[in-house]
Design a protein around this motif. Sequence first.
Motif: not given
Length: 188
Positions: A8, A85, A108, A132-135, A137-140
């Motif tokens: 982020t 993002s 992170h 922006q945190l969720e988007s 790192h969404r790919h994981g």
Amino acid sequence: MIIFLNGTSSSGKSSIAEALLEELDTPFFHLSIDAFSAMCAGEKAMALPEPELAAFLRRMRAGFHRAVAGMARAGNDLVVDHLFSEPWRLQDCLEVLEGLDVVLVGVHCPPDELERRERARGDRIPGQGVAQLESVHRHGVYDFEVDTSTRSPRECAQAIREFLDRAPRARAFDELRGRARRHDPSAT
């Protein structure tokens, strides 16, 4: 090699990139989306009506991805400072960086520390990093991950350098590219 730092806003990507340039044994270039953004007259871009601004920013980011690919294909080693993002950014990078050695590093930082850094910097929109945190790192899937709230930029760079010395050949980008192809068999 491309060391791709994804995190982020205010997570510490640029600081890690600068430390990596000093830590790595061979010369690397640092390519940053922020530096790329700074190459245009920001006031003029931000004055565009919303649909035009969105199209302008998408073109600029797509151009950044292609500049990264061009530098790497010319034989340069890179540290890339960017953020996924929006889902299309990852997909575009998977496509234009295909065939290149990309080590994807997740950067992170917990929400409270992101907010503290934004306040201290004064040049960020409050809450931007947390939003922006969720988007981002969404790919994981990452090759390696660092937490900038528990390690300094130098310590993160040293950990990344140590990982590179023992990194497996299979890369997160390859796995993500495979997932995308299974989801959309027409994807190239």
